[in-house]
Design an enzyme around this catalytic site. Structure first.
Site, short mmCIF file in Angstrom:
data_model
loop_
_atom_site.label_atom_id
_atom_site.label_comp_id
_atom_site.label_asym_id
_atom_site.label_seq_id
_atom_site.Cartn_x
_atom_site.Cartn_y
_atom_site.Cartn_z
N GLU A 169 2.43 78.20 18.27
CA GLU A 169 3.47 79.09 17.76
C GLU A 169 4.85 78.67 18.25
OE1 GLU A 169 2.89 83.26 18.30
OE2 GLU A 169 0.86 83.21 17.47
N HIS A 170 5.83 78.94 17.41
CA HIS A 170 7.25 78.73 17.73
C HIS A 170 7.56 77.25 18.02
CE1 HIS A 170 7.23 83.04 17.91
NE2 HIS A 170 6.34 83.00 18.91
N ARG A 171 6.74 76.35 17.42
CA ARG A 171 6.91 74.91 17.57
C ARG A 171 6.78 74.44 19.03
NH1 ARG A 171 7.85 72.37 13.21
NH2 ARG A 171 8.77 70.58 14.24
N LEU A 172 6.00 75.19 19.81
CA LEU A 172 5.73 74.83 21.21
C LEU A 172 4.42 74.06 21.25
CD1 LEU A 172 6.74 78.23 22.86
CD2 LEU A 172 8.16 76.18 22.52
N HIS A 173 4.36 72.99 20.48
CA HIS A 173 3.14 72.22 20.26
C HIS A 173 2.63 71.57 21.55
CE1 HIS A 173 4.46 72.91 16.25
NE2 HIS A 173 5.37 71.96 16.27
#
Length: 192
Positions: A169-173
């Site tokens: 989520e939230h580009r917190l890959h």
């Protein structure tokens, strides 16, 4: 948590085969010609193990010409339903004839005939020309097994780098990387 990239690949690939509707073995392969011009296209993974990853193609195709000039490539698996991808980089070599023959024998007869009929990657004046060539191959091999064309084989990509990317989520890959270090692997992480 495994520190063997091949075991992690096997785990993710097994999950992809259970969730992806079509062609869970589809991968992008990127090659570059002698001038460094890159090209990418989709192929199907047809074998893998601790030695590497195998795909097959016409050895007179553009990708084969790229590989002959620069025997390095990157492959990419993207499984949208799992929100995952795996990037793999390595060197390429032609598989032994026995390996190519064994795989070719498993293909459908029409796929075998298509390998004979196609001048892959070369200009084609009309679809009709290709269909006529296909019918000619059907007649040529009527009543007999279709042997592997001499210009058709497989390539083994022997990896030196893996990256396992998991969407968060939230580009917190999450990005795990493995680098070959002699006969073993070192593991690290990358910022998303």
């Amino acid at each position: 948590m495994t520190t063997d990239p091949f075991q992690l690949f096997d785990t993710w690939f097994k999950e992809a085969r259970e969730t992806e509707l079509n062609d869970s073995n589809a991968m992008t392969i990127a090659t570059a010609d002698a001038t460094g011009q890159p090209a990418a296209r989709m192929v199907l993974l047809k074998g893998h193990g601790p030695d590497g990853f195998i795909f097959y193609t016409n050895q007179e195709s553009r990708k084969a010409a790229d590989i002959a000039a620069n025997p390095k490539a990157a492959i990419l698996f993207h499984w949208k339903s799992l929100r995952r991808q795996i990037r793999i980089e390595g060197s390429l070599s032609v598989v032994p004839d026995e390996t190519a023959d064994a795989y070719f024998a498993t293909r459908s007869r029409d796929s075998q005939l298509g390998a004979w009929a196609s001048d892959q990657s070369r200009p084609l004046d009309s679809r009709e020309t290709f269909e006529t060539r296909f019918e000619d191959m059907k007649a040529r091999f009527e009543g007999q097994d279709v042997r592997r064309p001499p210009h058709w084989s497989g390539y083994l990509l022997k990896p030196h780098h893996f990256e396992f990317w998991q969407d968060r989520e939230h580009r917190l890959h999450e990005r795990r990387v493995f680098e070959r270090d002699g006969n073993s692997w070192t593991e690290g992480m990358l910022y998303p």
